[in-house]
Design a protein around this motif. Structure first.
Motif, PDB file in Angstrom:
ATOM      1  N   LEU A  81      48.678  52.037  57.142  1.00  0.00           N
ATOM      2  CA  LEU A  81      49.161  51.331  55.869  1.00  0.00           C
ATOM      3  C   LEU A  81      49.587  51.331  54.863  1.00  0.00           C
ATOM      4  N   ASP A  82      49.572  52.720  54.334  1.00  0.00           N
ATOM      5  CA  ASP A  82      49.152  52.521  53.512  1.00  0.00           C
ATOM      6  C   ASP A  82      48.965  52.322  52.281  1.00  0.00           C
ATOM      7  N   ILE A  83      49.967  51.008  52.366  1.00  0.00           N
ATOM      8  CA  ILE A  83      49.986  48.989  50.563  1.00  0.00           C
ATOM      9  C   ILE A  83      47.550  49.611  50.100  1.00  0.00           C
ATOM     10  N   PRO A  84      47.730  49.261  50.998  1.00  0.00           N
ATOM     11  CA  PRO A  84      45.868  49.258  50.071  1.00  0.00           C
ATOM     12  C   PRO A  84      45.691  50.356  50.050  1.00  0.00           C
ATOM     13  N   ALA A  85      45.295  51.531  50.204  1.00  0.00           N
ATOM     14  CA  ALA A  85      45.015  52.317  49.641  1.00  0.00           C
ATOM     15  C   ALA A  85      45.833  52.943  48.643  1.00  0.00           C
ATOM     16  N   LEU A  86      47.356  52.713  48.573  1.00  0.00           N
ATOM     17  CA  LEU A  86      47.781  52.413  46.845  1.00  0.00           C
ATOM     18  C   LEU A  86      47.701  51.428  46.188  1.00  0.00           C
ATOM     19  N   ALA A  87      47.134  50.413  46.778  1.00  0.00           N
ATOM     20  CA  ALA A  87      47.587  48.758  45.952  1.00  0.00           C
ATOM     21  C   ALA A  87      46.299  48.638  45.634  1.00  0.00           C
ATOM     22  N   LEU A  88      44.715  49.507  45.633  1.00  0.00           N
ATOM     23  CA  LEU A  88      43.430  48.935  45.118  1.00  0.00           C
ATOM     24  C   LEU A  88      43.739  49.288  43.828  1.00  0.00           C
TER      25      LEU A  88
ATOM     26  N   ILE B  90      25.612  41.866  44.975  1.00  0.00           N
ATOM     27  CA  ILE B  90      23.650  42.362  45.085  1.00  0.00           C
ATOM     28  C   ILE B  90      24.307  44.016  44.859  1.00  0.00           C
ATOM     29  N   LEU B  91      25.313  44.602  45.510  1.00  0.00           N
ATOM     30  CA  LEU B  91      26.072  45.877  45.395  1.00  0.00           C
ATOM     31  C   LEU B  91      26.886  45.729  44.292  1.00  0.00           C
ATOM     32  N   GLN B  92      27.939  44.337  44.220  1.00  0.00           N
ATOM     33  CA  GLN B  92      28.547  44.762  42.443  1.00  0.00           C
ATOM     34  C   GLN B  92      27.433  44.485  41.776  1.00  0.00           C
ATOM     35  N   ASP B  93      26.109  44.209  41.033  1.00  0.00           N
ATOM     36  CA  ASP B  93      25.717  44.232  40.303  1.00  0.00           C
ATOM     37  C   ASP B  93      25.174  45.490  39.788  1.00  0.00           C
ATOM     38  N   LEU B  94      24.706  45.906  41.204  1.00  0.00           N
ATOM     39  CA  LEU B  94      24.304  47.814  41.054  1.00  0.00           C
ATOM     40  C   LEU B  94      25.165  48.501  40.677  1.00  0.00           C
ATOM     41  N   THR B  95      26.535  48.578  41.239  1.00  0.00           N
ATOM     42  CA  THR B  95      27.138  48.859  40.519  1.00  0.00           C
ATOM     43  C   THR B  95      27.794  49.073  38.988  1.00  0.00           C
ATOM     44  N   ARG B  96      27.560  47.130  38.671  1.00  0.00           N
ATOM     45  CA  ARG B  96      28.502  47.551  36.718  1.00  0.00           C
ATOM     46  C   ARG B  96      27.367  47.961  36.350  1.00  0.00           C
ATOM     47  N   ASN B  97      25.483  48.034  36.886  1.00  0.00           N
ATOM     48  CA  ASN B  97      24.106  48.074  36.066  1.00  0.00           C
ATOM     49  C   ASN B  97      24.287  49.894  36.047  1.00  0.00           C
ATOM     50  N   THR B  98      24.749  50.437  37.298  1.00  0.00           N
ATOM     51  CA  THR B  98      24.364  51.809  37.208  1.00  0.00           C
ATOM     52  C   THR B  98      25.964  52.482  37.202  1.00  0.00           C
ATOM     53  N   GLY B  99      26.587  52.108  36.846  1.00  0.00           N
ATOM     54  CA  GLY B  99      28.162  52.552  37.184  1.00  0.00           C
ATOM     55  C   GLY B  99      28.733  53.816  38.011  1.00  0.00           C
ATOM     56  N   GLU B 100      27.816  53.267  39.243  1.00  0.00           N
ATOM     57  CA  GLU B 100      28.129  54.333  40.899  1.00  0.00           C
ATOM     58  C   GLU B 100      28.588  53.124  41.278  1.00  0.00           C
ATOM     59  N   ALA B 101      29.125  54.317  42.368  1.00  0.00           N
ATOM     60  CA  ALA B 101      29.652  53.298  43.431  1.00  0.00           C
ATOM     61  C   ALA B 101      28.686  53.854  44.915  1.00  0.00           C
ATOM     62  N   VAL B 115      29.244  49.198  56.226  1.00  0.00           N
ATOM     63  CA  VAL B 115      29.491  47.730  56.477  1.00  0.00           C
ATOM     64  C   VAL B 115      29.910  47.180  55.336  1.00  0.00           C
ATOM     65  N   ALA B 116      29.815  48.168  54.011  1.00  0.00           N
ATOM     66  CA  ALA B 116      30.256  47.141  52.303  1.00  0.00           C
ATOM     67  C   ALA B 116      30.301  48.370  51.623  1.00  0.00           C
ATOM     68  N   ARG B 117      30.951  47.824  50.830  1.00  0.00           N
ATOM     69  CA  ARG B 117      31.415  48.997  49.885  1.00  0.00           C
ATOM     70  C   ARG B 117      32.088  48.732  48.089  1.00  0.00           C
ATOM     71  N   VAL B 118      31.638  48.630  47.318  1.00  0.00           N
ATOM     72  CA  VAL B 118      31.819  48.477  46.024  1.00  0.00           C
ATOM     73  C   VAL B 118      32.455  49.518  44.973  1.00  0.00           C
ATOM     74  N   SER B 119      33.171  49.939  45.051  1.00  0.00           N
ATOM     75  CA  SER B 119      33.428  51.399  44.430  1.00  0.00           C
ATOM     76  C   SER B 119      33.879  51.252  42.593  1.00  0.00           C
ATOM     77  N   VAL B 120      33.889  52.236  42.420  1.00  0.00           N
ATOM     78  CA  VAL B 120      33.914  52.050  40.711  1.00  0.00           C
ATOM     79  C   VAL B 120      35.329  52.664  40.462  1.00  0.00           C
ATOM     80  N   LEU B 129      36.402  56.604  50.793  1.00  0.00           N
ATOM     81  CA  LEU B 129      35.523  56.042  51.977  1.00  0.00           C
ATOM     82  C   LEU B 129      35.974  54.192  51.801  1.00  0.00           C
ATOM     83  N   ASP B 130      35.373  54.034  52.935  1.00  0.00           N
ATOM     84  CA  ASP B 130      36.160  52.730  52.531  1.00  0.00           C
ATOM     85  C   ASP B 130      35.087  51.493  54.114  1.00  0.00           C
ATOM     86  N   VAL B 131      34.781  50.229  54.351  1.00  0.00           N
ATOM     87  CA  VAL B 131      34.431  49.728  55.387  1.00  0.00           C
ATOM     88  C   VAL B 131      34.794  50.726  56.789  1.00  0.00           C
TER      89      VAL B 131
END
Lengths: 264, 264
Positions: A81-88, B90-101, B115-120, B129-131
């Motif tokens: 779809l391109d859009i999500p990667a571009l848009a995130l 919990i993932l969101q807190d972890l990334t906020r507190n550590t600065g890592e994905a 199955v879940a991911r919080v990037s920086v 990488l993504d779900v």
């Protein structure tokens, strides 16, 4: 009657997959049969086949469930779809700068389908929406922007005969109500949904265009009526939303026209 | 030979869906036939059937593509899984507190599946990488924690005969190398992957347990070797990761044992 090319067992296999849900993650063959309307033997053959293919798991307790392989199909769709990667990154900036959740959706049938989402983790009150969630086109800011980009024939095919389902007293349930919103979109560049899907929810959406100028997706900000009424959302964040939409459209090859850049 | 219950046309329908990818989002019936190994007429019948079911779109130019309805199947899986919804804050807190994905993954075959991911968002350098993304069990911190939770028979079924594929000189490609990591996990509660999948990538994972104590998923932090070598990651963020893993496990009904709480 089904057309001659139609492969009935494929239809049945998807009915089996669609038997599972968040409320019913584990199902026996008998249960799948009951939910999907198939006889138990057929349900069982299809479950075993889907299990051999890796899309269904058969744990020890005799209850089947969907397997993580099912996520691969989504990735194939989203990666193309391109859009999500571009848009995130743009969504992430938009949410950071405005403090409100931002989403991107495309149209599918009568619905908008979320293809990217950035939520606000600090919020206790939040919507239960994520990538893959569906909401009705006519009751959402995203949907109204997507409908705005369609021919009237396409709109009619998708929405069917009004009145459409009303979720609050403000839901746009007739063509006349929608046309009024379309005129507002033409002037302001954004659509606003003011408690049209839920009494607590306001949102504002802008179109994402491809290189031909066609509206292929929509981006929005969604907020709670109590903290951010629609009028405030519009005044405070319309420019940020339009800028985000334009950045994504430009990365899809769309050139900002003079008319758009002059819009007040 | 396929077992007697096996429904061949269902296999073929998924072969059609699996023909599409990020690199090949739009395909003609001929192209789908070539990629999936089906003859063109069969590919066309299945594409038309999948299009009637809404999983494939047939746009005007004669090229098919996956439709957003495919995302619904993912939602059915993820909504039934509980873990991502419970774990996201919990993932969101972890990334906020550590600065890592941070990521959560489950095992599927030889792979971990996110199955879940919080990037920086601030990071320019990021992994793709993504779900739904998959990586080999034996080469990732997530995978090694998941393997740690399996019986040796289950590990053998999943990984097969060593040596497994090596991605860098540090990839664990034999049982002996893996067993050494399992002993380290037993002591520290976390697994570390130090440039084992990619020369630039370090990560550290901890197990997520259900009410029976069984390891059902894994949570990790992933970082770049240049800014955060494995040893620093371990020293700086092991406790934060273990706390996040324990919070999620507790919400799945697991009670922290004395042994775990005394672990150094």
């Amino acid at each position: 009657m089904a057309p001659r090319y139609f492969v009935l067992s494929v239809d049945k296999a998807f009915a089996v997959l669609e038997s599972f849900s968040g409320e019913r993650p584990h199902l026996s063959a008998t249960e799948v049969g009951r939910i999907s309307g198939l006889n138990k033997a057929t349900a069982r053959r299809l479950l075993l086949t889907l299990s051999d293919l890796g899309y269904v798991e058969a744990p020890a307790n005799g209850k089947y469930r969907l397997s993580p392989k099912i996520l691969q199909l989504s990735r194939r769709y989203l990666d193309g779809l391109d859009i999500p990667a571009l848009a995130l990154p743009i969504l992430q900036d938009l949410t950071r700068n405005t403090g409100e959740a931002s989403n991107i959706a495309v149209a599918d049938g009568k619905d908008v389908v979320y293809v990217a989402r950035v939520s606000v983790p600090q919020r206790i009150l939040s919507t239960n929406l994520d990538v893959g969630s569906r909401l009705p086109l006519h009751a959402t800011s995203l949907g109204k922007v997507l409908l705005f980009g369609m021919t009237s024939k396409e709109r009619q095919v998708r929405l069917g005969t009004p009145p459409w389902p009303g979720f609050t007293s403000r839901t746009r349930i007739t063509w006349e109500m929608l046309e009024q919103d379309f005129r507002a979109i033409a002037v302001s560049g954004v659509s606003v949904a003011d408690r049209e899907l839920d009494e607590g929810l306001c949102s504002m959406a802008a179109p994402i265009r491809d290189h031909t100028g066609h509206i292929v997706a929509a981006i929005n900000l969604s907020a709670h009526h109590l903290t951010m009424p629609a009028q405030t959302l519009f005044q405070a964040h319309r420019n940020a939303l339009l800028n985000a939409a334009q950045s994504i459209s430009q990365s899809l090859g769309w050139t900002l026209s003079e008319e758009e850049s002059l819009r007040e």
